[in-house]
Every structure is written in C-alpha cells, then in structure tokens.
Design an enzyme around this catalytic site. Structure first.
Site, PDB file in Angstrom:
ATOM      1  N   GLY A  51      -4.743   4.423  -7.370  1.00 38.69           N
ATOM      2  CA  GLY A  51      -5.849   4.694  -6.471  1.00 38.69           C
ATOM      3  C   GLY A  51      -5.275   5.083  -5.108  1.00 38.69           C
ATOM      4  CG  HIS A  66      -2.474  10.930  32.986  1.00 37.50           C
ATOM      5  ND1 HIS A  66      -2.073  11.548  32.097  1.00 37.50           N
ATOM      6  CD2 HIS A  66      -1.225  10.746  33.827  1.00 37.50           C
ATOM      7  CE1 HIS A  66      -0.943  11.967  32.066  1.00 37.50           C
ATOM      8  NE2 HIS A  66      -0.061  11.629  33.128  1.00 37.50           N
TER       9      HIS A  66
HETATM   10  P1  NAI Z   1     -11.570   3.255  -2.579  1.00 38.10           P
HETATM   11  O1  NAI Z   1     -12.876   3.426  -3.136  1.00 38.10           O
HETATM   12  O2  NAI Z   1     -11.166   3.301  -1.364  1.00 38.10           O
HETATM   13  O3  NAI Z   1     -10.316   4.081  -3.315  1.00 38.10           O
HETATM   14  C1  NAI Z   1     -10.070   4.148  -4.593  1.00 38.10           C
HETATM   15  C2  NAI Z   1      -9.362   5.211  -5.277  1.00 38.10           C
HETATM   16  O4  NAI Z   1      -8.970   4.888  -6.522  1.00 38.10           O
HETATM   17  C3  NAI Z   1     -10.111   6.580  -5.145  1.00 38.10           C
HETATM   18  O5  NAI Z   1      -9.540   7.383  -4.496  1.00 38.10           O
HETATM   19  C4  NAI Z   1     -10.383   6.827  -6.548  1.00 38.10           C
HETATM   20  O6  NAI Z   1     -10.369   8.354  -6.781  1.00 38.10           O
HETATM   21  C5  NAI Z   1      -9.349   6.392  -7.137  1.00 38.10           C
HETATM   22  N1  NAI Z   1      -9.528   5.999  -8.494  1.00 38.10           N
HETATM   23  C6  NAI Z   1     -10.485   5.633  -9.402  1.00 38.10           C
HETATM   24  N2  NAI Z   1     -10.159   5.273 -10.613  1.00 38.10           N
HETATM   25  C7  NAI Z   1      -8.901   5.802 -10.915  1.00 38.10           C
HETATM   26  C8  NAI Z   1      -8.064   5.922 -11.866  1.00 38.10           C
HETATM   27  N3  NAI Z   1      -8.525   5.580 -13.147  1.00 38.10           N
HETATM   28  N4  NAI Z   1      -6.912   6.401 -11.857  1.00 38.10           N
HETATM   29  C9  NAI Z   1      -6.556   6.944 -10.619  1.00 38.10           C
HETATM   30  N5  NAI Z   1      -7.241   6.874  -9.514  1.00 38.10           N
HETATM   31  C10 NAI Z   1      -8.293   6.406  -9.579  1.00 38.10           C
HETATM   32  O7  NAI Z   1     -11.029   1.562  -3.333  1.00 38.10           O
HETATM   33  P2  NAI Z   1     -10.254   0.659  -2.692  1.00 38.10           P
HETATM   34  O8  NAI Z   1      -9.014   1.457  -2.131  1.00 38.10           O
HETATM   35  O9  NAI Z   1      -9.826  -0.122  -4.088  1.00 38.10           O
HETATM   36  O10 NAI Z   1     -11.004  -0.312  -1.704  1.00 38.10           O
HETATM   37  C11 NAI Z   1     -12.178  -0.765  -1.960  1.00 38.10           C
HETATM   38  C12 NAI Z   1     -13.080  -1.182  -0.878  1.00 38.10           C
HETATM   39  O11 NAI Z   1     -12.585  -1.987   0.007  1.00 38.10           O
HETATM   40  C13 NAI Z   1     -13.568   0.087  -0.296  1.00 38.10           C
HETATM   41  O12 NAI Z   1     -14.909   0.299  -0.474  1.00 38.10           O
HETATM   42  C14 NAI Z   1     -13.048   0.052   1.089  1.00 38.10           C
HETATM   43  O13 NAI Z   1     -14.080   0.452   2.142  1.00 38.10           O
HETATM   44  C15 NAI Z   1     -12.927  -1.548   1.340  1.00 38.10           C
HETATM   45  N6  NAI Z   1     -11.630  -1.698   2.058  1.00 38.10           N
HETATM   46  C16 NAI Z   1     -11.664  -1.314   3.462  1.00 38.10           C
HETATM   47  C17 NAI Z   1     -10.474  -1.524   4.168  1.00 38.10           C
HETATM   48  C18 NAI Z   1     -10.583  -1.105   5.536  1.00 38.10           C
HETATM   49  O14 NAI Z   1     -11.662  -1.083   6.133  1.00 38.10           O
HETATM   50  N7  NAI Z   1      -9.287  -0.772   6.244  1.00 38.10           N
HETATM   51  C19 NAI Z   1      -9.171  -2.175   3.545  1.00 38.10           C
HETATM   52  C20 NAI Z   1      -9.204  -2.366   2.194  1.00 38.10           C
HETATM   53  C21 NAI Z   1     -10.489  -2.172   1.441  1.00 38.10           C
END
Ligand code: NAI
Length: 482
Positions: A196, A461
């Site tokens: 992911g 600046h």
């Molecule tokens: P995400 O939705 O950001 O990314 C998941 C990724 O996994 C996507 O790119 C998707 O295409 C890929 N994916 C899905 N199934 C797959 C597979 N079988 N094989 C390969 N790739 C696959 O989800 P993530 O990173 O797990 O984060 C979860 C949630 O937590 C998100 O909604 C995010 O907004 C939130 N979060 C926010 C943060 C921040 O604000 N900095 C930090 C960490 C999490």
C-alpha cells in the site's frame, strides 16, 4: 482504598446522573466532542475501553508515528548532512529502544494531557467497553467484567476505525504487521515489504528506510497517494525513489507465506501477469482502514452505507434520533484526525442548539514524510472533471532563498484558481514545511480568497511561505524569482 470500594463510590456519584451526552470513544473526534459539550454546559461522559485516552491517533497512530518520523529524520540528517554543514559527529549510532522510549514518553504525556482536560472540564471518564442498549441507555463493561447502564439524552458514536487486511490474511503484529506493529519493531528489519502506497505505507517506509531497512512498497495502482494531485504524486514518487525506497507499482499481492523468521510475498504485475517474489523479515499491511462498527450498531439496525460506514445527516444524526456519529466511522469526508475533531465540535454545538458546521471543501491533508506533502481543496484532475476553466501557478522551492539555505530545495507550491474569478480552488505543496504551510491556504480558501489576494499579501523574507506568494503571482504569469 480498595478498588471495589472506589468503584462503588464512583458509581454512586454518577448513577443518579442523567447525562446530556455520552460519547463512545476518546480519539480526536470523541475527546474533543466531550470537551466542547462540557464547555457548552452539557453534563458529559466519555467511554473508553483502552487504558489510556486519545484513541488510535494518540496511542498507536499520528502521535507515535510523528515521533519516529522526527527521530529518524534527525538520525538520517546526522549521518548524511551534518558533515557537509560543518558539524562533525563521530560514531553516530542508533539506539532503537531509546528511540522507542522517547516515542512512548510523548504518547504518555499527551494521553495524560487529555485526562487533565477531562478533569478540568468535569467530564466523567467511563472506563470500559461501551455499547448502546437504546437511544437513552449505554452499557459499560469494565475490565473486571462488571456491567453498568448509564442514562443519557444524547449519544455520540466516535469509535474510529481499524486496519484492513488482505483477504484471508491474519495480521499477527510480529512478522505481518499493521501500523501498530510497525511502530514498535524491536529491531530494524533487514528487509521490509510495505503493501500500500498511501499515507501509512509511505510514512512508515520513510521511518524504516532512514533507520537502515531495505524497503519495497507494493502498490496496486500505477501511482502512489491516490486522490492527491497527479503532479504531486509523480514528483513525490521521484523524491522517495531518490531516498532509496523501492516501488513496485501496478502489482497485486497474490500470496503471503509466513515462515519462522521470514515472510515470502508473491505479487503479480496487473498488465503483464508476470509473477515476482520477495523474501523479507517483516511485511506491513497498509491497504486502508475500515470503520469500527460494534455489534450494538448492527443490532439496533443503525443505517450503514455499502462500505459499512454509519450514514449521518447534516446534523451528524444517525438513522436513530438522538444517536449521533462522527469521525472515521461515518460516511462523510476522509479518515483524518482533524476532520473528526471538527465534527466533534460541530456535533456538540448542534446538540446544544447551535449551528455546528464542517467545511469538507477545505479539508487539509498532510503526509508527514520528508519533504512533507500537503493538499487542500480540489486537485487539478477534480477541477478538470468538473469542467471548471482554471489557471495554474507553480513555484519550485529551488528558487526560494530560505529553502536553498536550508538544503530543502525539493518540491513546489501549486495553486489552482478559477480562470474567470481567480478564486483559489485548490493548493498542493511538497516541502519540508508543507504541513504547516497549508494552513495559510486553508484560511485563504475559507475566506474565498483569489490568487491575487495571496499575491498581494506581504510574506516575511526569508521564509518558505514566500513560495506561496510566488505561486500566486505565477497564476497570473508574473512570479518574481522564477
Ligand atoms: P490509504 O487509503 O491512504 O492507502 C492505501 C493504499 O493501499 C492505496 O494506495 C491502495 O491503492 C493500496 N492498496 C489497497 N489494496 C491493495 C493491495 N491488495 N495491494 C497493493 N496495494 C493495495 O490507507 P492507509 O495508508 O492504510 O491509511 C489509512 C487511513 O489512515 C487513511 O484514510 C489515511 O487518511 C489515514 N492516515 C492519515 C495520516 C495522515 O494524516 N498523515 C497518517 C496515517 C493514516
């Protein structure tokens, strides 16, 4: 005082209380909602099953990950940049357990901070697992298995989300981990596979790459950070590759076999169907999160959407009157801590008869890598899709004096404005300070600013924020320094 006696006194104190609001869950959505409710004079309780307050974000999410991102960034700088800056440090050594202790201290300080805020605001902290019996009754089962019912006028569900796994795959938090396990490795993995290329995958890839792991990200799509501006996504990919993170884009993970000390990950190219395998010591599953829906929600037949998220109306009310829901668990907006916080404030105000509101059109999103990536409003792809005529202004940090002085020249500011009205429609930033800088643009957009308004605002600046002013000038093709 014996625990049982203490518990009995606590219960007798609150049993005769009829709460105005009981919030289930104390993450950023829940605890903020509880504080705002109490500020508004509502008799408030907040139920939490975890030993500490703060939910996923404070305990096993945003906060510990930012601690490790910060420590690993400094470690990496010490190894790769200090010398050229004239700072000679010998024998730079990683002490991972100390780094983890530092992280735990930050978490403890912040979770205790919420305990303090609860006391200050006279919020009753109900310890245990909460479930809704009916619209005016919530049951709490404490760690001794004792069950108590509490009466309330309103209920707010703020139970957050849980990591999703791949079909049939068990996350053991040892070799096959979610973000929780990846924030607590006892040793730096020699080889880490990250499945992911979203927020979690990229932040934690950065941490472990900087600490010495060989990291490969396997992403199903042909690009990383889905939903972000494509310009940003492709530039960000280049930067991360330069940092040494490997990417396998457009691959589907087809098998994960766990041995005693290693894991074999098999994946197949979506187009060519060519299969590959990598043997590694740890696999991080970061393929998204799902709403944390308890059995009680199903038994009460609270309406869910097709993704099992709770459906709420504009007042955050579920299909049952008096039961509200906010944060990751609902069918509105992205799963972000600050979204949940603002919904927590809005719902508390709505319950007390005010007009709470969250503007989902101006919702900043930040990836805390190095450089950081931040975005607010619409992406260029979204504007195109909506058939809006637009102008773009872009300014690279290579031409920003402060970024140059700091050796932080990667990235750019990109402003998208309406072609006719010049109103700012969306902004993306890749920069060491992007997460902080995006706030200026969120405020500008909340006030309906045009790019000309930003261009005519004096920016200090030398600061990175001058790149924002320059990008605004570039919308009208008149940047000064590029
Ligand atoms: P995400 O939705 O950001 O990314 C998941 C990724 O996994 C996507 O790119 C998707 O295409 C890929 N994916 C899905 N199934 C797959 C597979 N079988 N094989 C390969 N790739 C696959 O989800 P993530 O990173 O797990 O984060 C979860 C949630 O937590 C998100 O909604 C995010 O907004 C939130 N979060 C926010 C943060 C921040 O604000 N900095 C930090 C960490 C999490």
């Amino acid at each position: 005082m014996p625990r049982r006696t203490k518990k009995a006194i606590f219960r007798s104190l609150i049993m005769d209380n009829n709460f105005d609001v009981i919030v289930i869950g104390s993450g950023p959505g829940g605890y903020v909602c509880a504080i705002r409710s109490a500020q508004l004079g509502l008799k408030t309780a907040c139920i939490e099953s975890r030993k500490t307050l703060g939910g996923t974000c404070l305990n096993i999410g945003c906060i510990p990950s930012k601690s490790l991102l910060n420590s690993s960034k400094i470690y990496n700088k010490a190894i790769n940049e200090f010398n050229s800056m004239g700072i000679e440090v010998n024998n730079i050594k990683l002490n991972l357990s100390k780094m983890m202790d530092n992280k735990s201290k930050a978490v403890t300080t912040l979770t205790k901070g919420i305990e303090f805020l609860f006391k200050k605001n006279k919020i009753i902290h109900l310890k245990g697992k909460g479930s809704i019996i009916d619209k005016n009754t919530v049951k709490v089962i404490d760690e001794d298995g004792e069950s108590t019912n509490y009466k309330t006028k309103n209920i707010v569900i703020a139970t957050g989300s849980l990591p999703v796994s791949l079909k049939g795959l068990k996350i053991d938090e040892k070799n096959i981990v979610s973000s929780t396990g990846a924030l607590s490795f006892e040793k730096v993995p020699k080889e880490l596979i990250v499945i992911g290329g979203g927020y979690i995958g990229l932040e934690l890839s950065s941490v472990w790459k900087r600490l010495g792991s060989k990291v490969t990200v396997i992403e199903y799509l042909d690009h990383i950070t889905p939903g972000m501006d494509e310009d940003v996504s492709s530039e960000f990919l280049k930067i991360l590759k330069k940092q040494g993170i490997n990417f396998k884009l457009g691959f589907k993970v087809t098998e994960i076999k766990s041995g005693k000390d290693n894991v074999v990950v098999g994946f197949t190219n979506n187009k060519t169907e060519v299969k590959e395998k990598i043997k590694c010591d740890k696999v991080l599953i970061a393929v998204g999160r799902k709403p944390n829906i308890g059995e009680d929600i199903k038994e009460l037949s609270i309406k869910l959407d097709s993704q099992e998220k709770i459906e709420v109306n504009e007042k955050y009310e579920t299909s049952i009157q008096g039961i509200y829901a906010i944060g990751d668990v609902i069918d509105k907006g992205p799963m972000l801590a600050h979204k949940a916080e603002d919904e927590g404030i809005a719902v508390a105000e709505i319950i007390s008869g005010q007009a709470g509101h969250v503007n989902y059109g101006v919702m900043p999103a930040v990836i805390y890598t190095s450089p950081e990536v931040a975005q607010v409003g619409k992406t260029e792809e979204q504007v195109k899709k909506a058939n809006i005529k637009y102008k773009v202004g872009k300014f690279p940090f290579l031409a920003n004096s402060r970024a140059k002085v700091n050796n932080e020249t990667e990235g750019f500011v990109k402003i998208i404005a309406d072609e006719k009205t010049d109103k700012v429609l969306g902004v993306s930033i890749i920069s060491s300070l992007a997460g902080t800088m995006i706030a200026e643009l969120a405020i500008a957009m909340e006030f309906g600013a045009s790019s000309e308004d930003i261009a005519r605002t004096v920016h200090a600046h030398p600061t990175h924020t001058e790149a924002v002013k320059e990008a605004a000038l570039a919308v009208d093709k008149r940047p000064i320094h590029f």
